[in-house]
Design an enzyme around this catalytic site. Structure first.
Site, PDB file in Angstrom:
ATOM      1  CD  GLU A 157     -26.141  15.529  -2.571  1.00 31.20           C
ATOM      2  OE1 GLU A 157     -26.669  14.625  -3.254  1.00 31.20           O
ATOM      3  OE2 GLU A 157     -25.844  16.646  -3.036  1.00 31.20           O
ATOM      4  CG  LEU A 158     -30.032  10.135  -2.903  1.00 33.86           C
ATOM      5  CD1 LEU A 158     -30.082   9.141  -4.046  1.00 33.86           C
ATOM      6  CD2 LEU A 158     -31.424  10.447  -2.418  1.00 33.86           C
ATOM      7  CD  GLU A 206      -2.356  -2.082   0.779  1.00 34.16           C
ATOM      8  OE1 GLU A 206      -3.318  -2.583   0.200  1.00 34.16           O
ATOM      9  OE2 GLU A 206      -1.453  -2.774   1.263  1.00 34.16           O
ATOM     10  NE  ARG A 256     -13.647  -2.231   1.836  1.00 34.29           N
ATOM     11  CZ  ARG A 256     -13.985  -1.806   0.622  1.00 34.29           C
ATOM     12  NH1 ARG A 256     -14.534  -0.615   0.480  1.00 34.29           N
ATOM     13  NH2 ARG A 256     -13.780  -2.548  -0.441  1.00 34.29           N
ATOM     14  CB  ALA A 259     -27.842   4.931   2.564  1.00 40.96           C
ATOM     15  CG  HIS A 306      -3.016   4.741   1.057  1.00 37.12           C
ATOM     16  ND1 HIS A 306      -4.171   3.998   1.058  1.00 37.12           N
ATOM     17  CD2 HIS A 306      -2.309   4.313   2.131  1.00 37.12           C
ATOM     18  CE1 HIS A 306      -4.167   3.162   2.084  1.00 37.12           C
ATOM     19  NE2 HIS A 306      -3.044   3.336   2.746  1.00 37.12           N
TER      20      HIS A 306
END
Length: 667
Positions: A650-651, A169, A316, A653, A257
């Site tokens: 904004e959307l 990375e 994740r 969620a 990155h």
């Protein structure tokens, strides 16, 4: 589907893992909260209980100048041993195994948080850092190598089952390997052999320090995705050198990155980089770990079955569902809360200096205080609106034992998630809808589709409390000419209620407008299978194929303000805007609207009036809360307002699901 390969044990050094799934390293930032290490321990323990074969921690700095600051995990002092032991003890109580990642950021370390100058093989400033690093001298290099070794010993003493050396990375070891960042001409740089020396020496010294049986993993860069960096041939040679140095497994990282290539966002196809791990596996004899955009254990099974790697790393996905392995092994695939690779609550939070969480699972980082408790009084609760806020509220309320009725005026659940999932590269939102649909059935939630709830009906039916999650109403800005037939609202486009012509102007340039633009310029006239065939037989080349696949529409986005894509995540905005520009979307900012006419939209820009030609004008200029039902119920029934109905924007969620989770625990 049977998971025979996933469930096959494997040995790393003297350690036997019960399965082939690794929870990959992530910085989550819990350390900076009160009782931070304890919270981090709870976070890892929850993942251990869910069946992760091995957990790799976020990076623990081997030296202060290579870390992320005092509040994060460090391993450069003996006093850190007992702090880290809190983590290993809790993980071992859950019968899990955990490795400490040995970390040095090199030129990626921020002086603002460490208080120290960053160091690197050469004094070349990273494009993502405001501070130029100091070049390591011979003594500094020796001190750093020794720090990796002593850090490994401290990890051993703290009870970790293994260590992983972070060499991917774009961090320090990777910086020594790459000719882009290592421009030395001494024994530590120059030709490939000298550029490998630092990483190989770290591996050797760690191996010597911890002994032969203690497992040492090495996270190496499979692809830097930086121009003129390490070649694939050099990468494979480096892998063989690490094997000779005594490492037990190679974990293959992808990208730096600072790379301009998306590697882990939703737009990246699942398993897009497994081929890199496969090449490494063919070059060495030790276990190789594949990673990046693998979010389903069934997919991991297919990869393992094909012999493309020996273990699969998911990072994740363990945020989204800590029980992902246990559920999958039990065949409960539809109950998995799948990671959608949105980055909004994990990476975006970390890069903004916040604590990581998860859009689809806001319980991340709140494992103890948010543990669900059964309701002391069972109530009949109405949830009005089956968008993300209402879905999460209904799920949590039902899981706590309440009788829940979910009202939705549309004929399907999802609310504005049904808009997002249409956008190319955002199909992962289908997984979120599948998860909620499964949970509603499992928990016995009564779902009334095609039903617009009224205040009188809710009172008459005797609900004890009501949750209003009715979302938003698209906002109409004051621009003359909106009544014309070729002017439509963004929701009408997503709901396929209108036809969109070839010349399009979008009034607005936020996240909704970007999604619309992406949808409108994408035209999949050739399927992926057909494209592969046409390329293989050279009927079309890549350039010709791209031209065919690019939509025939010309799209303009207009905004009064300065910035396009506000509301998009920090780690994904750049890629979204780059894609739109590549596909011919023009973005005009700092404009004033004059009027909409049959021929297009008249604006003033830089003091000059001009017309932007349009056959279709789409209004995507934000929204207002749809909160009429809340006000109609106020004073009649205890009522709660969440999501877009509470605050339009904004959307979002992430906020919607968070608020649904909160109200579900409060009632």
């Amino acid at each position: 589907m049977k998971l025979a390969n996933v469930q096959q044990p494997i040995r790393l050094g003297a350690m036997t893992l019960p399965n082939r799934i690794i929870m990959g390293s992530m910085h989550v930032g819990l350390e900076k909260l009160p009782n931070g290490v304890e919270r981090l321990a709870d976070f890892y323990a929850e993942r251990a209980s869910g069946g992760a074969g091995l957990i790799v921690t976020g990076g623990a700095a081997v030296l202060p100048e290579g870390g992320m600051g005092e509040v994060y995990c460090n391993v450069f002092l003996d006093e850190h041993i007992e702090q880290l032991r809190i983590i290993t003890e809790k993980v071992h109580q859950q019968k899990g195994k955990i490795a400490l990642q040995l970390f040095h950021a090199g030129r990626y370390a921020y002086k603002e948080v460490t208080g120290l100058d960053p160091v690197a093989p050469s004094p070349l400033q990273a494009p993502i850092n405001r501070t130029q690093p100091r070049e390591l001298d011979e003594a500094g290099i020796e001190r750093t190598i020794a720090a990796f070794a002593s850090g490994a010993v401290r990890a051993q003493k703290a009870g970790f089952d293994a260590v992983e050396i972070m060499g991917s990375e774009g961090y320090l070891i990777n910086q020594f390997l790459s000719p882009v960042t290592n421009q030395r001409q001494d024994e530590w740089g120059g030709d490939f052999g000298r550029r490998t020396r630092f990483g190989v020496e770290v591996a050797k010294r760690v191996r010597e320090a911890v002994g032969r049986d203690f497992p040492v993993l090495f996270r190496m860069s499979g692809l830097d995705l930086i121009p003129d960096s390490t070649t694939i041939e050099e990468t494979l040679q480096f892998a063989r050198m690490l094997e000779e140095a005594g490492v037990d497994a190679l974990n293959i990282g992808i990208g730096w990155h600072e790379s301009k290539v998306p590697t882990i966002s939703m737009m990246v196809p699942r398993g897009a980089y497994v081929w890199v791990a496969q090449q490494v596996k063919e070059a060495v004899h030790i276990p190789v770990i594949a990673s990046n955009r693998i979010n389903d254990i069934r997919h991991a099974e297919e990869i393992l079955q094909a012999g493309r790697c020996d273990l699969v790393s998911l990072a994740r996905p363990f945020l989204a569902d800590p029980q992902i392995v246990a559920k999958s092994v039990q065949g409960r695939f539809d109950e998995v809360n799948t990671c959608i690779a949105c980055n909004q609550a994990c990476l975006d939070h970390i890069f903004d200096g916040k604590v990581a969480s998860c859009l689809v699972n806001p319980m991340v980082g709140r494992e103890v205080e948010w543990a669900l408790a059964q309701a002391t009084v069972r109530k009949k609760v109405a949830v009005v609106g089956a968008g993300p806020a209402g879905l999460e509220a209904a799920r949590v309320l039902a899981e706590r034992g309440h009788e829940v009725v979910l009202f939705e005026k549309q004929e399907r659940i999802g609310g504005q998630l049904n808009y997002a999932r249409q956008v190319p590269g955002k199909a992962e939102f289908n997984e979120t809808l599948r998860y909620y649909q499964t949970q509603l059935v499992k928990l016995g939630v009564e779902v009334r589709l095609g039903t617009e709830a009224s205040a009188d009906e809710l009172v008459r039916e005797g609900f004890a409390e009501v949750v209003i999650a009715t979302g938003v109403v698209p906002r109409r800005p004051e621009i003359a000419g909106q009544e014309m037939p070729h002017v439509v609202m963004y929701n009408e486009v997503f709901e396929h209620k209108v036809k969109v012509a070839s010349k399009v102007v979008i009034v607005g340039a936020g996240g909704i407008a970007c999604d619309l633009s992406h949808l409108l310029v994408h035209d999949e006239v050739i399927s992926p299978e057909a494209a592969e065939y046409l390329l293989a037989y050279r009927i079309l080349d890549a350039k010709a194929l791209h031209k065919l696949q690019t939509g025939k529409r010309k799209v303009f986005m207009l905004r009064r303000g300065k910035h396009v894509g506000t509301g998009l995540g920090k780690t994904t905005r750049w890629a979204t805007l780059a894609y739109l520009k590549q596909n011919g979307v023009e973005m005009l900012t700092e404009i004033e609207y004059k009027r909409i006419a049959e021929e297009g939209v008249y604006i003033t820009r830089n003091g000059e009036e001009q017309v932007i030609p349009a056959d279709t004008v789409i209004i995507a200029a934000g929204a207002t809360p749809n909160d009429a039902l809340y006000h109609a119920l106020a004073g009649r029934i205890p009522v709660h307002l969440i999501g877009g109905a509470k605050e339009a924007g904004e959307l979002d969620a992430k906020r919607a699901i968070l608020e649904g989770a909160q109200v579900g625990r409060a009632i």
